[in-house]
Motif scaffolding. Sequence first.
Motif, PDB file in Angstrom:
ATOM      1  N   LEU A   1       0.828  -1.203   0.000  1.00  0.00           N
ATOM      2  CA  LEU A   1       0.000   0.000   0.000  1.00  0.00           C
ATOM      3  C   LEU A   1       0.863   1.254   0.000  1.00  0.00           C
ATOM      4  O   LEU A   1       0.604   2.204  -0.761  1.00  0.00           O
ATOM      5  CB  LEU A   1      -0.915  -0.009   1.228  1.00  0.00           C
ATOM      6  N   GLU A   2       1.886   1.271   0.835  1.00  0.00           N
ATOM      7  CA  GLU A   2       2.772   2.433   0.885  1.00  0.00           C
ATOM      8  C   GLU A   2       3.490   2.631  -0.445  1.00  0.00           C
ATOM      9  O   GLU A   2       3.675   3.771  -0.910  1.00  0.00           O
ATOM     10  CB  GLU A   2       3.785   2.270   2.020  1.00  0.00           C
ATOM     11  N   SER A   3       3.895   1.527  -1.055  1.00  0.00           N
ATOM     12  CA  SER A   3       4.547   1.617  -2.354  1.00  0.00           C
ATOM     13  C   SER A   3       3.595   2.179  -3.403  1.00  0.00           C
ATOM     14  O   SER A   3       3.985   3.006  -4.242  1.00  0.00           O
ATOM     15  CB  SER A   3       5.037   0.234  -2.792  1.00  0.00           C
ATOM     16  N   LEU A   4       2.350   1.771  -3.348  1.00  0.00           N
ATOM     17  CA  LEU A   4       1.352   2.281  -4.289  1.00  0.00           C
ATOM     18  C   LEU A   4       1.114   3.769  -4.079  1.00  0.00           C
ATOM     19  O   LEU A   4       1.033   4.537  -5.047  1.00  0.00           O
ATOM     20  CB  LEU A   4       0.041   1.511  -4.117  1.00  0.00           C
ATOM     21  N   ARG A   5       1.005   4.159  -2.829  1.00  0.00           N
ATOM     22  CA  ARG A   5       0.803   5.589  -2.533  1.00  0.00           C
ATOM     23  C   ARG A   5       1.959   6.419  -3.086  1.00  0.00           C
ATOM     24  O   ARG A   5       1.744   7.486  -3.668  1.00  0.00           O
ATOM     25  CB  ARG A   5       0.685   5.796  -1.021  1.00  0.00           C
ATOM     26  N   ALA A   6       3.170   5.920  -2.892  1.00  0.00           N
ATOM     27  CA  ALA A   6       4.345   6.636  -3.389  1.00  0.00           C
ATOM     28  C   ALA A   6       4.323   6.710  -4.911  1.00  0.00           C
ATOM     29  O   ALA A   6       4.661   7.747  -5.508  1.00  0.00           O
ATOM     30  CB  ALA A   6       5.618   5.942  -2.907  1.00  0.00           C
ATOM     31  N   GLY A   7       3.916   5.614  -5.543  1.00  0.00           N
ATOM     32  CA  GLY A   7       3.841   5.596  -7.001  1.00  0.00           C
ATOM     33  C   GLY A   7       2.811   6.566  -7.538  1.00  0.00           C
ATOM     34  O   GLY A   7       3.051   7.272  -8.535  1.00  0.00           O
ATOM     35  N   VAL A   8       1.671   6.630  -6.876  1.00  0.00           N
ATOM     36  CA  VAL A   8       0.613   7.566  -7.286  1.00  0.00           C
ATOM     37  C   VAL A   8       1.089   9.003  -7.108  1.00  0.00           C
ATOM     38  O   VAL A   8       0.860   9.868  -7.979  1.00  0.00           O
ATOM     39  CB  VAL A   8      -0.670   7.312  -6.468  1.00  0.00           C
ATOM     40  N   ALA A   9       1.750   9.289  -5.989  1.00  0.00           N
ATOM     41  CA  ALA A   9       2.261  10.633  -5.739  1.00  0.00           C
ATOM     42  C   ALA A   9       3.264  11.045  -6.815  1.00  0.00           C
ATOM     43  O   ALA A   9       3.264  12.192  -7.291  1.00  0.00           O
ATOM     44  CB  ALA A   9       2.902  10.704  -4.352  1.00  0.00           C
ATOM     45  N   GLN A  10       4.125  10.105  -7.208  1.00  0.00           N
ATOM     46  CA  GLN A  10       5.107  10.404  -8.255  1.00  0.00           C
ATOM     47  C   GLN A  10       4.409  10.689  -9.589  1.00  0.00           C
ATOM     48  O   GLN A  10       4.768  11.627 -10.305  1.00  0.00           O
ATOM     49  CB  GLN A  10       6.068   9.235  -8.419  1.00  0.00           C
ATOM     50  N   ALA A  11       3.407   9.871  -9.907  1.00  0.00           N
ATOM     51  CA  ALA A  11       2.680  10.071 -11.159  1.00  0.00           C
ATOM     52  C   ALA A  11       1.942  11.410 -11.160  1.00  0.00           C
ATOM     53  O   ALA A  11       1.899  12.113 -12.179  1.00  0.00           O
ATOM     54  CB  ALA A  11       1.687   8.929 -11.374  1.00  0.00           C
ATOM     55  N   GLN A  12       1.385  11.759 -10.023  1.00  0.00           N
ATOM     56  CA  GLN A  12       0.682  13.039  -9.917  1.00  0.00           C
ATOM     57  C   GLN A  12       1.651  14.206 -10.105  1.00  0.00           C
ATOM     58  O   GLN A  12       1.317  15.212 -10.754  1.00  0.00           O
ATOM     59  CB  GLN A  12      -0.029  13.131  -8.561  1.00  0.00           C
ATOM     60  N   ALA A  13       2.859  14.071  -9.539  1.00  0.00           N
ATOM     61  CA  ALA A  13       3.861  15.124  -9.699  1.00  0.00           C
ATOM     62  C   ALA A  13       4.283  15.257 -11.161  1.00  0.00           C
ATOM     63  O   ALA A  13       4.421  16.377 -11.688  1.00  0.00           O
ATOM     64  CB  ALA A  13       5.075  14.821  -8.821  1.00  0.00           C
ATOM     65  N   LEU A  14       4.462  14.131 -11.828  1.00  0.00           N
ATOM     66  CA  LEU A  14       4.837  14.155 -13.249  1.00  0.00           C
ATOM     67  C   LEU A  14       3.726  14.775 -14.092  1.00  0.00           C
ATOM     68  O   LEU A  14       3.991  15.538 -15.024  1.00  0.00           O
ATOM     69  CB  LEU A  14       5.127  12.729 -13.729  1.00  0.00           C
ATOM     70  N   HIS A  15       2.499  14.448 -13.752  1.00  0.00           N
ATOM     71  CA  HIS A  15       1.370  15.009 -14.484  1.00  0.00           C
ATOM     72  C   HIS A  15       1.312  16.523 -14.288  1.00  0.00           C
ATOM     73  O   HIS A  15       1.029  17.286 -15.223  1.00  0.00           O
ATOM     74  CB  HIS A  15       0.057  14.366 -14.028  1.00  0.00           C
ATOM     75  N   GLY A  16       1.585  16.936 -13.051  1.00  0.00           N
ATOM     76  CA  GLY A  16       1.591  18.367 -12.782  1.00  0.00           C
ATOM     77  C   GLY A  16       2.681  19.085 -13.556  1.00  0.00           C
ATOM     78  O   GLY A  16       2.459  20.176 -14.099  1.00  0.00           O
ATOM     79  N   ASP A  17       3.864  18.470 -13.620  1.00  0.00           N
ATOM     80  CA  ASP A  17       4.979  19.067 -14.387  1.00  0.00           C
ATOM     81  C   ASP A  17       4.625  19.153 -15.870  1.00  0.00           C
ATOM     82  O   ASP A  17       4.940  20.150 -16.533  1.00  0.00           O
ATOM     83  CB  ASP A  17       6.247  18.229 -14.210  1.00  0.00           C
ATOM     84  N   LEU A  18       3.996  18.109 -16.374  1.00  0.00           N
ATOM     85  CA  LEU A  18       3.626  18.088 -17.791  1.00  0.00           C
ATOM     86  C   LEU A  18       2.620  19.188 -18.106  1.00  0.00           C
ATOM     87  O   LEU A  18       2.670  19.818 -19.179  1.00  0.00           O
ATOM     88  CB  LEU A  18       3.041  16.717 -18.146  1.00  0.00           C
ATOM     89  N   GLY A  19       1.755  19.461 -17.168  1.00  0.00           N
ATOM     90  CA  GLY A  19       0.761  20.511 -17.377  1.00  0.00           C
ATOM     91  C   GLY A  19       1.369  21.902 -17.429  1.00  0.00           C
ATOM     92  O   GLY A  19       0.735  22.841 -17.918  1.00  0.00           O
ATOM     93  N   LYS A  20       2.582  22.051 -16.926  1.00  0.00           N
ATOM     94  CA  LYS A  20       3.267  23.348 -16.925  1.00  0.00           C
ATOM     95  C   LYS A  20       4.128  23.573 -18.166  1.00  0.00           C
ATOM     96  O   LYS A  20       4.746  24.637 -18.313  1.00  0.00           O
ATOM     97  CB  LYS A  20       4.143  23.471 -15.677  1.00  0.00           C
ATOM     98  N   CYS A  21       4.179  22.568 -19.020  1.00  0.00           N
ATOM     99  CA  CYS A  21       5.005  22.699 -20.226  1.00  0.00           C
ATOM    100  C   CYS A  21       4.517  23.877 -21.091  1.00  0.00           C
ATOM    101  O   CYS A  21       3.311  24.055 -21.282  1.00  0.00           O
ATOM    102  CB  CYS A  21       4.953  21.403 -21.056  1.00  0.00           C
ATOM    103  N   ARG A  22       5.493  24.642 -21.612  1.00  0.00           N
ATOM    104  CA  ARG A  22       5.125  25.756 -22.483  1.00  0.00           C
ATOM    105  C   ARG A  22       4.703  25.280 -23.855  1.00  0.00           C
ATOM    106  O   ARG A  22       3.812  25.858 -24.474  1.00  0.00           O
ATOM    107  CB  ARG A  22       6.302  26.728 -22.607  1.00  0.00           C
ATOM    108  N   ARG A  23       5.357  24.249 -24.325  1.00  0.00           N
ATOM    109  CA  ARG A  23       4.994  23.700 -25.635  1.00  0.00           C
ATOM    110  C   ARG A  23       3.688  22.922 -25.506  1.00  0.00           C
ATOM    111  O   ARG A  23       3.555  22.027 -24.673  1.00  0.00           O
ATOM    112  CB  ARG A  23       6.084  22.764 -26.153  1.00  0.00           C
ATOM    113  N   ARG A  24       2.735  23.299 -26.335  1.00  0.00           N
ATOM    114  CA  ARG A  24       1.442  22.628 -26.304  1.00  0.00           C
ATOM    115  C   ARG A  24       1.003  22.320 -27.728  1.00  0.00           C
ATOM    116  O   ARG A  24       0.239  23.080 -28.335  1.00  0.00           O
ATOM    117  CB  ARG A  24       0.395  23.503 -25.600  1.00  0.00           C
ATOM    118  N   PRO A  25       1.498  21.205 -28.245  1.00  0.00           N
ATOM    119  CA  PRO A  25       1.138  20.852 -29.615  1.00  0.00           C
ATOM    120  C   PRO A  25      -0.349  20.535 -29.724  1.00  0.00           C
ATOM    121  O   PRO A  25      -1.056  20.397 -28.717  1.00  0.00           O
ATOM    122  CB  PRO A  25       1.998  19.624 -29.890  1.00  0.00           C
ATOM    123  N   LYS A  26      -0.818  20.398 -30.943  1.00  0.00           N
ATOM    124  CA  LYS A  26      -2.231  20.124 -31.192  1.00  0.00           C
ATOM    125  C   LYS A  26      -2.638  18.809 -30.507  1.00  0.00           C
ATOM    126  O   LYS A  26      -1.954  17.788 -30.617  1.00  0.00           O
ATOM    127  CB  LYS A  26      -2.481  20.021 -32.689  1.00  0.00           C
TER     128      LYS A  26
END
Length: 205
Positions: free
Chosen positions: A118-143
Motif C-alpha cells: 500500500l505504501e509503495s502504491l501511494r508513493a507511485g501515485v504521488a510520483q505520477a501526480q507530480a509528473l502530471h503536474g509538471d507536464l501541465g506546466k510545459c510551455r509547448r502545447r502541440p495540437k
Amino acid sequence: MSSVRPNPLFFPALILAGLALAGCSEPPQVAIDAAATKLAEADAAQAATYAPDQLAQATAAMEAVRAEVAAQGEKFALFRSYDRTAELVAEAEREATAAREAAAAGREQAKIEAEAALESLRAGVAQAQALHGDLGKCRRRPKGFAADLEALEGRLSGLAGQVVDVEAAIAGDDFLGAKALATAVGVQVATLSAELSDAKVKLGC
C-alpha cells in the motif's frame, strides 16, 4: 493316583474378568475432543489461507485418529486396544497446534506485506501526480495536447481511487487480496509514470 478336578466356575469367571477388562478399554474421548478443538482453533485462525500445508497435515492426523478408533470399534471387545489411538491423538494435537501457530505467523507476515504494498502504491501515485503536474506546466502545447493531458489525468484519477480499495481490504483483514490489488495497480501506475516522463522529454519540459 489322584487328580485335581477344575472348579466348574473357573472358566466362566475368567471370561467375565476378561470382558470386564476389555470394557475398560475405551477410546480416549477427552483427548480426542481436545485435539478436535485445537484443529477448530487452527481453522478459526485462517490456517486454510495462511498455513494450508500445515492445516492439511493436522486434518490428516485427525482423520488417522478417527480411522483408528473405527478400526478398534470393529474388533471383538476383548481384543480392542486404544494405545495406538492415544499416540495418534497426541500427534494430531501437535499438528493442530503447529497449524494454528503457523496461521498466526502467516497472517502477520501477510499484513506486513500488504501494508508495504500500500505504501509503495501511494508513493507511485504521488510520483505520477507530480509528473502530471509538471507536464501541465510545459510551455509547448502541440495540437491535441490538452485532450491528451485530460485523458492522462482521468487514468491517473482512476488508479489513485483504487488506493481506497486497498485500504478497505486491509481494514477487512483481506491482506492477500490487498497485496495483490496494490501490486496490480502499482504496475499500471508505473506504466503511466513512464508515459508521463516520456511526454516531458519529448516536449522538453
